[in-house]
Scaffold this motif. Structure first.
Motif, PDB file in Angstrom:
ATOM      1  N   LYS A  71       7.978  -5.268  -9.574  1.00  7.21           N
ATOM      2  CA  LYS A  71       8.398  -6.585  -9.105  1.00  7.21           C
ATOM      3  C   LYS A  71       9.023  -6.510  -7.718  1.00  7.21           C
ATOM      4  N   VAL A  72       9.902  -5.534  -7.503  1.00  4.79           N
ATOM      5  CA  VAL A  72      10.541  -5.447  -6.185  1.00  4.79           C
ATOM      6  C   VAL A  72       9.563  -4.923  -5.145  1.00  4.79           C
ATOM      7  N   VAL A  73       8.635  -4.066  -5.530  1.00 11.09           N
ATOM      8  CA  VAL A  73       7.602  -3.613  -4.590  1.00 11.09           C
ATOM      9  C   VAL A  73       6.777  -4.810  -4.116  1.00 11.09           C
ATOM     10  N   ALA A  74       6.415  -5.680  -5.045  1.00 12.93           N
ATOM     11  CA  ALA A  74       5.644  -6.868  -4.678  1.00 12.93           C
ATOM     12  C   ALA A  74       6.438  -7.770  -3.747  1.00 12.93           C
ATOM     13  N   GLU A  75       7.739  -7.908  -4.020  1.00 15.70           N
ATOM     14  CA  GLU A  75       8.571  -8.796  -3.209  1.00 15.70           C
ATOM     15  C   GLU A  75       8.752  -8.283  -1.786  1.00 15.70           C
ATOM     16  N   ILE A  76       8.969  -6.998  -1.618  1.00 12.68           N
ATOM     17  CA  ILE A  76       9.250  -6.493  -0.266  1.00 12.68           C
ATOM     18  C   ILE A  76       7.985  -6.115   0.493  1.00 12.68           C
ATOM     19  N   SER A  77       6.874  -5.891  -0.222  1.00 12.89           N
ATOM     20  CA  SER A  77       5.625  -5.554   0.470  1.00 12.89           C
ATOM     21  C   SER A  77       4.770  -6.785   0.720  1.00 12.89           C
ATOM     22  N   GLY A  78       4.973  -7.833  -0.069  1.00 14.77           N
ATOM     23  CA  GLY A  78       4.138  -9.021   0.039  1.00 14.77           C
ATOM     24  C   GLY A  78       2.809  -8.888  -0.670  1.00 14.77           C
ATOM     25  N   VAL A  79       2.593  -7.766  -1.367  1.00 13.64           N
ATOM     26  CA  VAL A  79       1.340  -7.527  -2.085  1.00 13.64           C
ATOM     27  C   VAL A  79       1.509  -7.975  -3.536  1.00 13.64           C
ATOM     28  N   PRO A  80       0.737  -8.932  -4.022  1.00 17.18           N
ATOM     29  CA  PRO A  80       0.870  -9.376  -5.420  1.00 17.18           C
ATOM     30  C   PRO A  80       0.533  -8.245  -6.387  1.00 17.18           C
ATOM     31  N   LEU A  81       1.311  -8.124  -7.437  1.00 18.76           N
ATOM     32  CA  LEU A  81       1.084  -7.102  -8.448  1.00 18.76           C
ATOM     33  C   LEU A  81       1.259  -7.693  -9.838  1.00 18.76           C
ATOM     34  N   GLU A  82       0.613  -7.083 -10.806  1.00 24.82           N
ATOM     35  CA  GLU A  82       0.906  -7.379 -12.208  1.00 24.82           C
ATOM     36  C   GLU A  82       2.050  -6.475 -12.636  1.00 24.82           C
ATOM     37  N   PHE A  83       3.022  -7.035 -13.306  1.00 27.43           N
ATOM     38  CA  PHE A  83       4.174  -6.256 -13.747  1.00 27.43           C
ATOM     39  C   PHE A  83       3.896  -5.725 -15.163  1.00 27.43           C
ATOM     40  N   ASP A  84       3.010  -4.741 -15.225  1.00 31.36           N
ATOM     41  CA  ASP A  84       2.575  -4.231 -16.523  1.00 31.36           C
ATOM     42  C   ASP A  84       3.206  -2.893 -16.891  1.00 31.36           C
ATOM     43  N   GLY A  85       4.012  -2.334 -16.005  1.00 28.88           N
ATOM     44  CA  GLY A  85       4.688  -1.079 -16.305  1.00 28.88           C
ATOM     45  C   GLY A  85       3.879   0.163 -16.004  1.00 28.88           C
ATOM     46  N   ASP A  86       2.618   0.007 -15.599  1.00 26.06           N
ATOM     47  CA  ASP A  86       1.783   1.158 -15.248  1.00 26.06           C
ATOM     48  C   ASP A  86       1.874   1.404 -13.747  1.00 26.06           C
ATOM     49  N   LEU A  87       2.497   2.497 -13.356  1.00 29.97           N
ATOM     50  CA  LEU A  87       2.672   2.787 -11.937  1.00 29.97           C
ATOM     51  C   LEU A  87       1.464   3.483 -11.332  1.00 29.97           C
ATOM     52  N   LEU A  88       0.627   4.062 -12.180  1.00 32.17           N
ATOM     53  CA  LEU A  88      -0.576   4.735 -11.716  1.00 32.17           C
ATOM     54  C   LEU A  88      -1.803   4.092 -12.349  1.00 32.17           C
ATOM     55  N   ARG A  89      -2.939   4.402 -11.799  1.00 29.87           N
ATOM     56  CA  ARG A  89      -4.194   3.896 -12.340  1.00 29.87           C
ATOM     57  C   ARG A  89      -4.643   4.816 -13.469  1.00 29.87           C
ATOM     58  N   TYR A  90      -5.167   4.212 -14.547  1.00 26.83           N
ATOM     59  CA  TYR A  90      -5.636   4.983 -15.688  1.00 26.83           C
ATOM     60  C   TYR A  90      -7.124   4.731 -15.915  1.00 26.83           C
ATOM     61  N   ASP A  91      -7.821   5.781 -16.296  1.00 21.48           N
ATOM     62  CA  ASP A  91      -9.245   5.698 -16.595  1.00 21.48           C
ATOM     63  C   ASP A  91      -9.472   6.349 -17.949  1.00 21.48           C
ATOM     64  N   LYS A  92      -9.844   5.554 -18.943  1.00 21.64           N
ATOM     65  CA  LYS A  92     -10.046   6.037 -20.310  1.00 21.64           C
ATOM     66  C   LYS A  92      -8.813   6.768 -20.834  1.00 21.64           C
TER      67      LYS A  92
END
Length: 387
Positions: free
Chosen positions: A256-277
């Motif tokens: 949430k704070v990353v989105a606020e200070i960067s201006g990049v919209p994010l989903e606040f889903d708790g996953d900080l990294l990308r997951y594949d399978k």
């Protein structure tokens, strides 16, 4: 249950849901009281029994298994901790060890068809394999059609994987029943947890089977809910984490704070990294890319950012350079400390769900049950007759 516990890739069959916030006056707070004096096991069981649902069958048995788990993990049997456990159990199973699941056979067949198509297996080949006799003499198809509970379904898949060569290709040696027991705890979590801490009971079978027992289901569910350090000021975010994964609420606040200070919209889903399978991807996900926008302000390069984001499932993330610098920017920009925990924004997806359910929904329901539990165990003052 036969829910995906969240939208993360790699989750299968089973899960449930959580919350965004409650009004301050309704907040569920974790106590910061000093350690209580030692109590006997009988006294501990009595404390638990006092908070259990009024008409619960075998109250002594439930109280014994809950208190034994708390004692084994050295978790204080406070009213708050006990009621957190009670609230989750009421929500997930209504205090049933292996609750029946409506339309389980239909849900199972739908999942089988989905996995068959994904594996590229001809329908005739799979159905021929399912027509084979299983270990109890009945065909796998007959047992699937008759399955009423997740334990029954899990046993069918274990038998199928162990006896039919095609099943190893079809299911990749992975039983698709992912959670079970009275707290609907993840089997994978239980298998990881016993590596960290020895299981206090002798086991005649596997960890998977133990999850479906009362003592095992409560033990591993309590471990998932309470046996990790968190900086939350209430139980609300633990309820959300129970659904979304440990530290998901803390990580959602970071997003949430990353989105606020960067201006990049994010989903606040708790996953900080990308997951594949179900595995961490080598490619940067949306949160990592948004943090990179702040690289100059953070005085951190992509490799340093990635290194700290990889701590996202651990308590140590809060001690990382990335975490402290991001929140320092957020606190300065907002003129006051930014919240360090928010409930993740997750919409549940499952063949069993017929309406929109979210992490918000789950945690709100659990928080209501938690408050009811505290009231249930609180002695009422004696009534004074009118003079």
């Amino acid at each position: 249950m036969i829910f995906t516990r969240r939208r993360a890739p790699g989750s299968a069959f089973l899960a449930t849901a959580g919350i965004v916030a409650l009004l301050a006056g309704c907040a569920v707070r974790e106590p910061r009281a000093p350690a209580a004096p030692a109590i006997t096991a009988a006294e501990g069981r009595a404390l638990v029994a006092r908070r259990l649902p009024v008409n619960l069958a075998d109250r002594n048995g439930w109280a014994t298994d809950i208190y034994a788990a708390l004692a084994a993990m050295q978790i204080a049997p406070s009213a708050e901790n006990i009621c957190a456990v009670v609230a989750i159990t009421e929500q997930e199973s209504g205090f049933r060890v292996d609750p029946p699941v409506p339309n389980l056979a239909a849900i199972a067949w739908k999942e089988i068809e989905r996995q068959r198509e994904a594996a590229g297996i001809p329908k005739l080949a799979l159905h021929a394999a399912l027509a084979l006799p299983s270990s109890d003499g009945k065909s796998y198809r007959e047992r699937l059609d008759a399955a009423k509970t997740e334990l029954q379904l899990s046993d069918i898949f274990d038998d199928f994987i162990g006896q039919v060569p095609l099943a190893k290709t079809f299911l990749a040696d992975r039983n698709p029943v992912r959670t079970g027991g009275p707290m609907q705890v993840s089997v994978a979590f239980a298998q990881r947890y016993v590596v960290e801490k020895p299981y206090p009971y002798a086991m005649p079978g596997s960890i998977r089977r133990e999850v479906f027992t009362r003592r095992g289901g409560m033990y591993f569910g309590i471990a998932h809910l309470l046996d990790y350090p968190a900086s939350y000021d209430g139980y609300l975010h633990r309820f959300a984490d129970f659904n979304a994964g440990r530290y998901a609420s803390r990580n959602a606040a970071f997003q949430k704070v990353v989105a606020e200070i960067s201006g990049v919209p994010l989903e606040f889903d708790g996953d900080l990294l990308r997951y594949d399978k179900g595995r961490v991807s080598g490619e940067a996900g949306s949160t990592e890319l948004a943090v990179r926008v702040l690289a100059l302000r953070l005085d951190m390069g992509p490799a340093e950012i990635r290194r700290d984001l990889e701590l996202g499932k651990l308590r140590e993330f809060e001690e990382s350079r990335l975490y402290s610098r991001v929140f320092a920017l957020a606190d300065k920009q907002g003129g006051r400390p930014a919240p360090r925990a928010v409930v993740p924004q997750i919409e549940l997806q499952s063949a069993k769900i017929t309406r929109k359910l979210t992490t918000d929904w789950f945690a709100r329901r659990v928080a209501n049950r938690y408050r009811a539990c505290l009231l249930r165990g609180t002695p009422r003052p004696p009534r004074v007759a009118n003079p």
